[in-house]
Design a protein around this motif. Structure first.
Motif, PDB file in Angstrom:
ATOM      1  N   THR A  55       0.806  -1.579  -0.024  1.00  0.00           N
ATOM      2  CA  THR A  55       0.235   0.254   0.092  1.00  0.00           C
ATOM      3  C   THR A  55       0.681   2.108   0.070  1.00  0.00           C
ATOM      4  O   THR A  55       2.261   1.174   0.666  1.00  0.00           O
ATOM      5  CB  THR A  55      -1.133  -0.042   1.538  1.00  0.00           C
ATOM      6  OG1 THR A  55      -1.900   1.081   1.282  1.00  0.00           O
ATOM      7  CG2 THR A  55      -0.552   0.013   2.700  1.00  0.00           C
ATOM      8  N   ASP A  56       0.484   2.393  -0.233  1.00  0.00           N
ATOM      9  CA  ASP A  56       0.978   3.799  -0.270  1.00  0.00           C
ATOM     10  C   ASP A  56       0.625   4.542   0.746  1.00  0.00           C
ATOM     11  O   ASP A  56      -0.182   4.242   1.678  1.00  0.00           O
ATOM     12  CB  ASP A  56      -0.051   4.487  -1.703  1.00  0.00           C
ATOM     13  CG  ASP A  56       0.395   5.970  -1.605  1.00  0.00           C
ATOM     14  OD1 ASP A  56       1.033   6.119  -1.722  1.00  0.00           O
ATOM     15  OD2 ASP A  56      -0.381   6.558  -1.019  1.00  0.00           O
TER      16      ASP A  56
ATOM     17  N   GLN B  16      -2.570   4.907   3.407  1.00  0.00           N
ATOM     18  CA  GLN B  16      -2.845   3.471   3.199  1.00  0.00           C
ATOM     19  C   GLN B  16      -4.457   3.032   3.597  1.00  0.00           C
ATOM     20  O   GLN B  16      -4.835   3.038   4.138  1.00  0.00           O
ATOM     21  CB  GLN B  16      -2.922   3.333   4.957  1.00  0.00           C
ATOM     22  CG  GLN B  16      -1.246   3.773   5.307  1.00  0.00           C
ATOM     23  CD  GLN B  16      -0.123   3.160   6.334  1.00  0.00           C
ATOM     24  OE1 GLN B  16      -0.535   1.988   6.358  1.00  0.00           O
ATOM     25  NE2 GLN B  16       0.672   3.193   7.142  1.00  0.00           N
ATOM     26  N   SER B  17      -4.561   2.172   2.260  1.00  0.00           N
ATOM     27  CA  SER B  17      -5.542   1.312   1.835  1.00  0.00           C
ATOM     28  C   SER B  17      -5.576  -0.169   0.630  1.00  0.00           C
ATOM     29  O   SER B  17      -6.275   0.029   0.272  1.00  0.00           O
ATOM     30  CB  SER B  17      -6.430   2.056   0.968  1.00  0.00           C
ATOM     31  OG  SER B  17      -7.819   1.335   1.273  1.00  0.00           O
ATOM     32  N   ASP B  18      -4.517  -0.937   1.553  1.00  0.00           N
ATOM     33  CA  ASP B  18      -4.673  -2.640   1.004  1.00  0.00           C
ATOM     34  C   ASP B  18      -5.449  -3.193   0.643  1.00  0.00           C
ATOM     35  O   ASP B  18      -6.487  -3.052   1.554  1.00  0.00           O
ATOM     36  CB  ASP B  18      -3.246  -2.796   2.411  1.00  0.00           C
ATOM     37  CG  ASP B  18      -2.754  -4.758   1.015  1.00  0.00           C
ATOM     38  OD1 ASP B  18      -2.543  -4.327   0.536  1.00  0.00           O
ATOM     39  OD2 ASP B  18      -3.407  -5.405   1.838  1.00  0.00           O
TER      40      ASP B  18
ATOM     41  N   GLN C 276      -7.026   2.271  -3.772  1.00  0.00           N
ATOM     42  CA  GLN C 276      -5.635   1.804  -3.814  1.00  0.00           C
ATOM     43  C   GLN C 276      -5.714   0.996  -5.614  1.00  0.00           C
ATOM     44  O   GLN C 276      -6.333   0.061  -6.078  1.00  0.00           O
ATOM     45  CB  GLN C 276      -5.353   1.199  -3.072  1.00  0.00           C
ATOM     46  CG  GLN C 276      -3.855   0.256  -3.029  1.00  0.00           C
ATOM     47  CD  GLN C 276      -2.924   1.807  -2.142  1.00  0.00           C
ATOM     48  OE1 GLN C 276      -1.460   1.662  -2.246  1.00  0.00           O
ATOM     49  NE2 GLN C 276      -4.123   3.076  -1.938  1.00  0.00           N
TER      50      GLN C 276
ATOM     51  N   CYS D 229       2.220   0.996  -6.404  1.00  0.00           N
ATOM     52  CA  CYS D 229       1.087   1.620  -5.509  1.00  0.00           C
ATOM     53  C   CYS D 229       0.591   2.565  -5.240  1.00  0.00           C
ATOM     54  O   CYS D 229       1.680   3.535  -5.937  1.00  0.00           O
ATOM     55  CB  CYS D 229       0.945   0.214  -4.868  1.00  0.00           C
ATOM     56  SG  CYS D 229       1.715   0.903  -3.245  1.00  0.00           S
TER      57      CYS D 229
ATOM     58  N   PRO E 136      -3.299   5.586  -4.713  1.00  0.00           N
ATOM     59  CA  PRO E 136      -4.497   6.064  -4.576  1.00  0.00           C
ATOM     60  C   PRO E 136      -5.593   5.535  -5.898  1.00  0.00           C
ATOM     61  O   PRO E 136      -6.309   5.688  -5.611  1.00  0.00           O
ATOM     62  CB  PRO E 136      -4.712   7.490  -4.532  1.00  0.00           C
ATOM     63  CG  PRO E 136      -3.419   7.581  -3.605  1.00  0.00           C
ATOM     64  CD  PRO E 136      -2.399   7.096  -4.242  1.00  0.00           C
TER      65      PRO E 136
END
Length: 883
Positions: free
Chosen positions: A117-118, A122-124, A243, A292, A294
């Motif tokens: 994730t970025d 964060q949003s895996d 993501q 990765c 958004p």
């Protein structure tokens, strides 16, 4: 997307209307403009680390979990995995052991990339990236930095450096080469480099296929994947959860083949070949770069920056016609007519998009409706660019809802339906939380929602014990429309609490629904007790209940569904179980292909602790009578049956077929689990029935089935899970999809509730029955089954007994039936609406059901020799597999 932190370090990702819900949870009513400022602060507070932040690598432990574990709906990291991160991205590589599974369906992940994730958002959403397409069992790993090579991965290893590498290794044999995969991250790199080295040490030549695969489940998501075929880069983008991912292999083209879950990747060299032949002593390296961000545009920008190309940070401020910020707007960015990505604005209406200099067009979508098309964006050759996108035809208003019961705010579900040409809004996919399709779930009765001008219908509800509000509204441009809804608890269920024993969310592995969204769905539907029953892992709802501040309305306990093969037989829900957070399967047992072995294992888990074992959605004939499935009776899975405490018997409305005077015919018996339950009950299997939704997604997912369980407290916060276990084991459970059916049976001076026994030496019993319904559904039939059979004098309908039914008020039926029994008998009381449906409160699917409810049996011993079962098969053969 905005990052928020809940209690006990629970990290969650929120869209702007989710943050509205969180703010309103604290009863802070603030102007819309002020809310946008709050959103903007929250967004910008998640800043990138300084440019010189080193790369970090660390083994996840109990001590460093909060510091290193990433966040996102699909995070599967546990203790013992390795985190590799820099200022831009966080990656998790699973521990290379044979028992490492991410979840029930994402298995054998040893040495694979399971979270990515970025860091700024964060949003895996990655389930797993499998190097080598699962052909190589990785069982060793090391860590290297610029100054240290081949460090053993032990204990609490943690390093910082300008570059860190995690290497996993699969030892070769005569059939396959030795394979080493390096996950490499540099201090300034925006991509994770994944290098696979295939080495053939001795023996005849070996062939290697250059391939990988990955899991990213998008069936119920707003997710797009690159079209199947060959290109320079494979990508997929989850628009709602913000993501996106991209994979390229320098010197190779990427050939992809995706379905809604899996993507197979094949790498073609300059000769369009994907197979390499290795002679003894030869090796081959395949390098992939994994990015990765958004949106897909962020992924393309990460690759471009790696290639030294110019990228211009571009901020678009989305304003409506009155020049007010438009939070959470969706953008469709095109270049030369081709869609290149779908970023979203933040809570203050700003979208930060990294674009190369050039010409673009922008479409703006709000709540599923396009509000501007073809806005021309010219990105200049500059350090950065800021621009306002005005929506001249978009004049939104605001819906403000406050829902109370008496003087307290209550959780509720608000459905918003467009009418007279006004489109119905779409807030998010079925996996979402506070806004799911056209539903707004609120943990405290407060909703603040921007809407297009127009006419809407609202349905505001809190489960079948409460009234529902049906109200038409009109949203005016730039105006706030306020709705103060008062819900009344019309049904008196004193002494009984409502529960659903079977729910799922993303940790289960067979769906991607938010677990927080599941808890919201449950509490808004007035489920007062809900064990956490994810597939093949012990888990808990406690952090979500604390975060949402809903402990006064709902309690829970830790549990699981142990889901083995064969389906649908080898599935058991079990609670309570001891939860071991961030460990493999939450510390739960593993499945077994033998039904009886699995049942014995889960029953004995936690040192034989007391627990409720529920048989899920059984094939009744296969379970009880036809173990080998050949259509002949052979005693069934007797050792498993002996350990079942309760059994699911839905679909519940099938009980109405049992009231017919001519009995249940062959067609009606097919797939009728309730009828088969009555058959096996007569043979001596005293297993209480339950009904559950088995909900996997959050759009009306919970609420349309429930159990009312006798409980010593009516305060959800004070429920003792063991009271629920004991009541369920005894059968003090009433099953329903809406009606509250209350019944007790009196013989002589003793009165019992369902699930209990009473002696009646003269065979005389009386059954006191009442049915209550909220004001949005009704029943027209009540009947009593004696040993599974109807008696004409014990079937009551509005047509035959109008004096017993009422049209107004919650109490729709009340009667005391005097019954003469000739011998031992169990009695089941049932009710339903043959001529009505539950209706729109329960959603488009649940609303199609006929209202129905039934008790578990009352057991009456007439001859004084202890209860004896009738052995009546109800004029149908006892079932076998498939019946």
């Amino acid at each position: 997307m905005i990052s928020a932190t809940g209690p006990a370090g629970l990290q969650v990702e929120r869209t702007s209307y989710d943050i509205i819900g969180i703010i309103l949870m604290h009863k802070q009513f603030v102007p819309l403009a002020a809310l946008c400022c709050v959103f903007g602060f929250a967004y910008w507070a998640v800043s990138q680390d300084e440019q010189n932040t080193p790369v970090e690598v660390a083994i996840l432990t109990e001590q460093n979990w909060d510091e290193f574990a990433p966040s996102g709906k699909e995070v599967d990291a546990i203790y013992g995995d390795i985190v590799l991160r820099n200022q831009y991205v966080t990656a998790v590589i699973a521990q290379p052991i044979g028992t490492r599974n991410a979840n029930m369906t994402v298995r054998d992940v040893a040495g694979c990339l399971i979270d990515f994730t970025d860091r700024s958002n964060q949003s895996d959403q990655l389930s797993c990236f499998y190097p080598g397409q699962r052909a190589y069992p990785f069982r060793e790993w090391t860590v290297s930095t610029k100054n240290e090579k081949g460090l053993a991965v032990v204990g609490d290893l943690k390093r910082q450096s300008g570059e860190c590498v995690v290497t996993v290794r699969s030892e070769g044999n005569a059939e396959r080469p030795t394979v080493e995969v390096e996950y490499r991250l540099g201090v300034h790199s925006r991509v994770l480099q994944v290098t696979t080295r295939y080495s053939h040490h001795s023996g005849p030549p070996q062939t290697v296929t250059l391939n990988d695969d990955l899991r990213a489940d998008g069936g119920k998501e707003d997710m797009q994947k690159a079209p199947n075929g060959t290109s320079d880069t494979f990508w997929f983008e989850d628009h709602f959860w913000q993501q996106a991912y991209g994979i390229r292999a320098p010197g190779h083209q990427v050939q992809s083949n995706s379905d809604s879950r899996r993507t197979g990747l094949v790498y073609l060299n300059s000769k369009q070949q994907d197979i390499v032949t290795l002679k003894s002593g030869q090796s081959y390296e395949l390098v992939r770069e994994f990015a990765c961000g958004p949106s897909r545009i962020d992924v393309a920008a990460a690759f471009a920056r790696e290639d030294g190309q110019q990228i211009v940070p571009t901020e678009l401020s989305i304003w409506d016609a009155a020049r007010r910020e438009v939070p959470n707007a969706s953008l469709e960015i095109r270049q030369d007519g081709k869609l290149i990505g779908r970023p979203r604005a933040n809570g203050r209406g700003d979208a930060n998009i990294p674009l190369a200099p050039g010409a673009y067009t922008v479409n703006v979508v709000v709540n599923g409706q396009t509000v501007r098309e073809g806005y021309e964006l010219h990105v200049a050759d500059a350090q950065e660019q800021r621009e306002t996108v005005l929506l001249p035809d978009y004049h939104p208003g605001v819906l403000m809802v406050g829902v109370t019961e008496g003087d307290r705010d209550i959780p509720c579900k608000v459905e918003i339906i467009g009418r007279e040409g006004t489109p119905t809004p779409d807030f998010g996919p079925e996996t979402a939380e506070f806004g799911v399709k056209n539903l707004r779930y609120t943990p405290n009765g407060r909703v603040l929602q921007g809407l297009m001008p127009g006419k809407y219908s609202l349905i505001i509800s809190h489960g079948p014990e409460y009234s529902a509000v049906f109200q038409d509204i009109e949203i005016e441009p730039g105006e706030a429309t306020q709705v103060a809804a008062k819900l009344q608890r019309q049904v008196d269920s004193t002494g009984w609490i409502s529960s659903d024993f079977h729910s799922h969310s993303s940790p289960s592995g067979d769906n991607t629904g938010s677990q927080l969204g599941r808890v919201l769905n449950l509490v808004c539907e007035h489920l007062e007790f809900a064990p956490c029953t994810e597939h093949n892992r012990i888990d808990t709802y406690d952090p979500h209940i604390a975060f949402l501040k809903i402990a006064p309305f709902m309690s829970t306990t830790t549990g699981m569904e142990l889901t083995g093969s064969p389906l649908p037989l080898n599935h058991q829900n079990v609670f309570p179980l001891h939860h071991h957070p961030h460990r493999q399967d939450g510390g739960g047992p593993v499945t077994d292909s033998d039904v009886e072995t699995q049942m014995q294992r889960v029953s004995a888990w936690d040192n034989g602790s007391e627990k409720l074992v529920q048989q899920n959605h059984p094939d009744v004939g296969w379970l009880f009578y036809d173990k080998n499935g050949d259509g002949q009776h052979d005693g069934g899975h007797a050792q498993s049956v002996a350990l079942i405490d309760v059994m699911e018997i839905h679909p519940i409305e099938r009980i109405l077929e049992s009231s017919e005077a001519d009995g249940v015919d062959a067609d009606e018996a097919k797939g009728n689990r309730i009828f088969k339950w009555l058959q096996v009950m007569n043979q001596g299997y005293r297993i209480p029935g339950v009904v559950n939704t088995d909900a996997h997604y959050n759009f009306h997912g919970s609420g349309w089935l429930r159990n009312w369980i006798q409980c010593p407290t009516d305060d959800p916060a004070k429920i003792n899970p063991m009271d629920i276990v004991h009541a369920s084991e005894e059968g003090r459970v009433v099953m329903s999809n809406g009606p509250f059916l209350k019944a007790d049976l009196t013989a002589g001076s003793k009165t019992i509730v369902c699930g209990q026994d009473v002696a009646a030496s003269d065979g005389k019993v009386s059954v006191k029955m009442s049915v209550q319904c909220a004001d949005w559904f009704d029943v027209d039939t009540v009947f009593i089954l004696v040993n599974g059979r109807p008696r004409p004098e014990l079937v009551f309908t509005r047509e035959s007994h109008p004096q017993l039914f009422r049209k107004e008020g919650a109490l729709r039926f009340e009667h005391v039936a005097d019954i003469q029994l000739e011998g031992d008998a169990h009695l089941v009381v049932a009710t339903g609406g043959r001529n009505s449906l539950l209706g729109p409160v329960m959603g488009p699917e649940g609303g199609k059901m006929h209202p129905a409810a039934l008790t578990n049996p009352f057991f009456v011993d007439v001859d004084g020799g202890g209860f004896a079962f009738s052995k009546d098969t109800l004029d149908r053969p006892l079932p076998v597999k498939g019946d």
